[in-house]
Motif scaffolding. Structure first.
Motif, PDB file in Angstrom:
ATOM      1  N   PHE A   1      -3.557  -7.094  -6.163  1.00 55.13           N
ATOM      2  CA  PHE A   1      -4.075  -5.740  -6.110  1.00 55.13           C
ATOM      3  C   PHE A   1      -5.470  -5.925  -5.167  1.00 55.13           C
TER       4      PHE A   1
ATOM      5  N   ALA B   1       2.269   1.837  -3.239  1.00 61.06           N
ATOM      6  CA  ALA B   1       1.453   2.493  -4.132  1.00 61.06           C
ATOM      7  C   ALA B   1       1.290   3.879  -4.043  1.00 61.06           C
ATOM      8  N   LEU B   2       1.245   4.371  -2.812  1.00 67.28           N
ATOM      9  CA  LEU B   2       0.936   5.713  -2.486  1.00 67.28           C
ATOM     10  C   LEU B   2       2.078   6.757  -2.769  1.00 67.28           C
TER      11      LEU B   2
ATOM     12  N   ALA C   1      -3.926   1.864  -7.772  1.00 64.96           N
ATOM     13  CA  ALA C   1      -2.539   1.145  -7.282  1.00 64.96           C
ATOM     14  C   ALA C   1      -2.016   0.541  -8.538  1.00 64.96           C
TER      15      ALA C   1
ATOM     16  N   ILE D   1      -6.750   3.853  -2.267  1.00 69.11           N
ATOM     17  CA  ILE D   1      -5.537   4.158  -1.582  1.00 69.11           C
ATOM     18  C   ILE D   1      -4.893   5.475  -2.021  1.00 69.11           C
ATOM     19  N   LEU D   2      -4.986   5.824  -3.162  1.00 71.60           N
ATOM     20  CA  LEU D   2      -4.639   7.157  -3.780  1.00 71.60           C
ATOM     21  C   LEU D   2      -5.597   8.352  -3.368  1.00 71.60           C
TER      22      LEU D   2
ATOM     23  N   MET E   1      -0.447   2.517 -11.196  1.00 71.56           N
ATOM     24  CA  MET E   1       0.630   3.442 -10.910  1.00 71.56           C
ATOM     25  C   MET E   1       1.966   2.325 -10.584  1.00 71.56           C
TER      26      MET E   1
ATOM     27  N   SER F   1       0.840  -1.269   0.049  1.00 70.36           N
ATOM     28  CA  SER F   1       0.091  -0.147  -0.084  1.00 70.36           C
ATOM     29  C   SER F   1       0.955   1.277  -0.006  1.00 70.36           C
TER      30      SER F   1
ATOM     31  N   ILE G   1      -5.118  -4.576  -1.277  1.00 72.96           N
ATOM     32  CA  ILE G   1      -4.893  -2.863  -1.319  1.00 72.96           C
ATOM     33  C   ILE G   1      -6.052  -2.328  -1.303  1.00 72.96           C
TER      34      ILE G   1
END
Lengths: 235, 194
Positions: free
Chosen positions: B118, A49-50, B81, B125-126, B84, A46, B121
């Motif tokens: 994924f 990803a951030l 996620a 998350i973003l 990215m 996580s 997650i």
């Protein structure tokens, strides 16, 4: 190593950047479904990803969106769309693949990639000719056919699943009022994308359409199955 | 201001977008680009430092997403996620190819993009709050800690490569990495738990 010693390691492990001995130790904990390290690893992913949000803003060119949509066979909804940007977008797509292949040429696959690279370069050259024309096709297999009297015919297709063993895709050039002419065999890749170039010259005025059918390995002198792509060369 | 607008758009549910992409809804691809295109480009540009290359790799990223979305878990998958990760991997793979290093690690990059990874997650998350907290936490690291984090995330260097680049003992670099990442995780706290 115990779980506490591996704290702060799973982010780099997830990125493939953790060196030994921590790398093997982390893999061992995760393979045992360690109740401490497993959620630690998920949290690490996580965080990874951030991390993308740390970058500064940068704006791509306005044409990038159109190029991306064209590469998956999608036309951007515009009231005044013309064919010329479409060819430029496709040329850019192939040029991007050329970059990728040029990098792969440095690897063990040198000979095979060189052949692909030569074909790609010929394709880009065809697309860049001012007199090249194009037609689009398809709701199942989708794509474009680009035609140039000196350089030949180029097919770019997507949504074309691999045909499996013992079979091949065969390309046909169909003269006006004539029978389909066998014009080469090709395969699609695992992503369902395919490119096939028939080098020129070509009498564009006398050519009515192009087509693709599934044929046995080695091809056929005439189509033996109903073509899955038929693209008239005049729209 | 850009980040606020961007993440406000990203905060909406991605599930509907995934479902439309899986149905091959053509407008969905345009929406995917509108939602993640700029951040994708910015991330890749940060890594490759060339606008033209960044655009080509952004295109490759979205093409890869389009191709693999059929196997993405619509209910549990964290789309942002995943996008990215695919983007970063394209950029790092390019940089490594140009620099002639670590080609054997390409397999690890590919495996890290597996859509199945994924589902653990959080889909959102973003978001703005986490981005802001991460930026603050990153700013609180010391210089060496920030450098090793950037070398890992935006240059894809292993700890051994970092040690060589920074002309520091490997053990020292490992300590900087570990300390920095523990600190970031502590600062973000529950924000990263699923």
């Amino acid at each position: 190593m115990n779980c506490d010693e591996l704290r702060g390691s799973y982010e780099l492990y997830a990125l493939g950047l953790l060196d030994e001995p921590e790398r093997s130790e982390a893999a061992d904990h995760l393979s045992r479904h360690c109740p401490v390290c497993t959620p630690e690893y998920q949290g690490a992913r996580s965080l990874n990803a951030l991390m993308s949000t740390l970058v500064s803003d940068a704006a791509p060119s306005k044409g990038l969106k159109r190029r991306i949509l064209a590469s998956v066979g999608v036309e951007e909804r515009r009231g005044w769309l013309t064919w010329l940007p479409g060819i430029a977008a496709v040329a850019a797509t192939v040029a991007a693949v050329v970059i990728g292949l040029q990098l792969r040429e440095q690897s063990r696959e040198r000979e095979l990639v060189s052949a692909e690279l030569r074909q790609m370069r010929a394709a880009v050259a065809l697309m860049r000719e001012p007199e090249t024309t194009q037609v689009t096709f398809g709701k199942g297999p989708q794509g474009r056919v680009l035609v140039n009297s000196k350089r030949g015919v180029l097919l770019l297709a997507s949504n074309l699943p691999p045909v499996g063993p013992g079979k091949t895709y065969e390309f046909w050039i169909i003269p006006k009022g004539g029978s389909p002419l066998p014009s080469g065999l090709f395969q699609s890749d695992v992503n369902g994308n395919a490119m096939h170039l028939v080098p020129g010259p070509l009498d564009v005025g006398a050519t009515g359409a192009v087509a693709v059918s599934v044929e046995p390995d080695g091809g056929s002198p005439a189509p033996t199955t109903t073509p899955i792509i038929v693209a008239p060369l005049t729209e | 201001m850009f980040l606020t607008v961007l993440f406000a758009a990203l905060a909406s549910d991605d599930r509907e977008l995934i479902e439309r992409l899986q149905r091959r809804d053509q407008q969905a691809m345009a929406d995917l680009y509108d939602r993640y295109g700029r951040l994708t480009y910015a991330l890749i540009f940060r890594i490759v430092r060339d606008g033209g290359i960044a655009e080509d790799l952004t295109q490759e990223t979205f093409l890869r997403i389009w191709t693999r979305i059929p196997v993405f878990d619509r209910e549990k998958g964290a789309l942002g996620a995943w996008v990215m990760t695919v983007a970063r991997n394209r950029a790092i793979d390019y940089v490594r190819s140009v620099q002639g290093r670590m080609r054997d690690r390409s397999v690890e990059l590919d495996s890290s993009e597996n859509p199945a990874l994924f589902t653990t997650i959080e889909a959102n998350i973003l978001n703005t709050d986490r981005a802001r907290r991460l930026k603050q936490a990153f700013g609180s690291l010391n210089e060496n800690q920030r450098i090793v984090i950037e070398l890992a995330y935006f240059e894809g260097l292993s700890q051994a490569d970092m040690a060589e680049r920074m002309k520091q003992p490997l053990g020292t670099v490992k300590t900087w990495c570990r300390t920095a990442l523990i600190k970031l995780r502590e600062e973000l706290g529950e924000a990263l738990t699923v």
